[in-house]
Design a protein around this motif. Structure first.
Motif, PDB file in Angstrom:
ATOM      1  N   MET A 172       0.825  -1.208   0.000  1.00 40.97           N
ATOM      2  CA  MET A 172       0.000   0.000   0.000  1.00 40.97           C
ATOM      3  C   MET A 172       0.860   1.260   0.000  1.00 40.97           C
ATOM      4  N   ILE A 173       1.968   1.262   0.719  1.00 40.57           N
ATOM      5  CA  ILE A 173       2.858   2.422   0.737  1.00 40.57           C
ATOM      6  C   ILE A 173       3.398   2.680  -0.670  1.00 40.57           C
ATOM      7  N   VAL A 174       3.875   1.625  -1.312  1.00 43.84           N
ATOM      8  CA  VAL A 174       4.422   1.767  -2.663  1.00 43.84           C
ATOM      9  C   VAL A 174       3.325   2.204  -3.632  1.00 43.84           C
ATOM     10  N   PHE A 175       2.169   1.580  -3.560  1.00 45.46           N
ATOM     11  CA  PHE A 175       1.069   1.908  -4.457  1.00 45.46           C
ATOM     12  C   PHE A 175       0.637   3.360  -4.289  1.00 45.46           C
ATOM     13  N   MET A 176       0.447   3.807  -3.064  1.00 47.21           N
ATOM     14  CA  MET A 176       0.000   5.180  -2.839  1.00 47.21           C
ATOM     15  C   MET A 176       1.080   6.193  -3.235  1.00 47.21           C
ATOM     16  N   THR A 177       2.338   5.846  -3.048  1.00 48.77           N
ATOM     17  CA  THR A 177       3.420   6.735  -3.462  1.00 48.77           C
ATOM     18  C   THR A 177       3.429   6.881  -4.978  1.00 48.77           C
ATOM     19  N   LEU A 178       3.288   5.769  -5.674  1.00 51.52           N
ATOM     20  CA  LEU A 178       3.260   5.827  -7.131  1.00 51.52           C
ATOM     21  C   LEU A 178       2.003   6.524  -7.644  1.00 51.52           C
ATOM     22  N   PHE A 179       0.907   6.374  -6.934  1.00 48.03           N
ATOM     23  CA  PHE A 179      -0.342   7.019  -7.321  1.00 48.03           C
ATOM     24  C   PHE A 179      -0.234   8.545  -7.232  1.00 48.03           C
ATOM     25  N   GLU A 180       0.489   9.028  -6.238  1.00 45.29           N
ATOM     26  CA  GLU A 180       0.611  10.471  -6.016  1.00 45.29           C
ATOM     27  C   GLU A 180       1.816  11.086  -6.717  1.00 45.29           C
ATOM     28  N   ILE A 181       2.565  10.299  -7.458  1.00 40.17           N
ATOM     29  CA  ILE A 181       3.799  10.809  -8.059  1.00 40.17           C
ATOM     30  C   ILE A 181       3.533  11.881  -9.112  1.00 40.17           C
ATOM     31  N   LYS A 182       2.325  11.904  -9.690  1.00 37.62           N
ATOM     32  CA  LYS A 182       1.993  12.943 -10.665  1.00 37.62           C
ATOM     33  C   LYS A 182       1.806  14.295  -9.980  1.00 37.62           C
ATOM     34  N   GLU A 183       1.326  14.274  -8.739  1.00 40.88           N
ATOM     35  CA  GLU A 183       1.077  15.516  -8.014  1.00 40.88           C
ATOM     36  C   GLU A 183       2.317  16.022  -7.287  1.00 40.88           C
ATOM     37  N   LYS A 184       3.073  15.097  -6.690  1.00 42.95           N
ATOM     38  CA  LYS A 184       4.271  15.452  -5.933  1.00 42.95           C
ATOM     39  C   LYS A 184       5.420  14.557  -6.382  1.00 42.95           C
ATOM     40  N   PRO A 185       6.590  15.115  -6.579  1.00 34.42           N
ATOM     41  CA  PRO A 185       7.750  14.271  -6.908  1.00 34.42           C
ATOM     42  C   PRO A 185       8.102  13.352  -5.735  1.00 34.42           C
ATOM     43  N   LEU A 186       8.809  12.294  -6.041  1.00 34.48           N
ATOM     44  CA  LEU A 186       9.151  11.294  -5.031  1.00 34.48           C
ATOM     45  C   LEU A 186       9.959  11.900  -3.881  1.00 34.48           C
ATOM     46  N   ALA A 187      10.918  12.743  -4.204  1.00 33.26           N
ATOM     47  CA  ALA A 187      11.740  13.366  -3.162  1.00 33.26           C
ATOM     48  C   ALA A 187      10.894  14.206  -2.213  1.00 33.26           C
TER      49      ALA A 187
END
Length: 74
Positions: A19-34
């Protein structure tokens, strides 16, 4: 450590990490990973997902596993 806790840690921990990985990838369009990794809310959600996975989903799946094993025994 009992078999129940080992099972709960394995199943719930895997779900929490997924879930952490999925939600991080889901939000990557709005906020960069860093930016996501530097935000304290990321870590709060990570602890919440892993905790929920271990204590709730792990426990529920353990109960289902025991139920299936009892039904399969003659």
């Amino acid at each position: 450590m009992s078999d129940r806790w080992k099972y709960q840690l394995k199943m719930g921990g895997l779900w929490g990490v997924f879930m952490i990985v999925f939600m991080t990838l889901f939000e990557i369009k709005e906020k960069p990973l860093a930016q996501q990794l530097s935000d304290k809310n990321f870590y709060i959600r990570a602890v919440a997902y892993v905790g929920l996975g271990i204590f709730f989903l792990g426990y529920m799946s353990w109960k289902e596993k025991i139920k299936r094993e009892k039904q399969n025994k003659p």
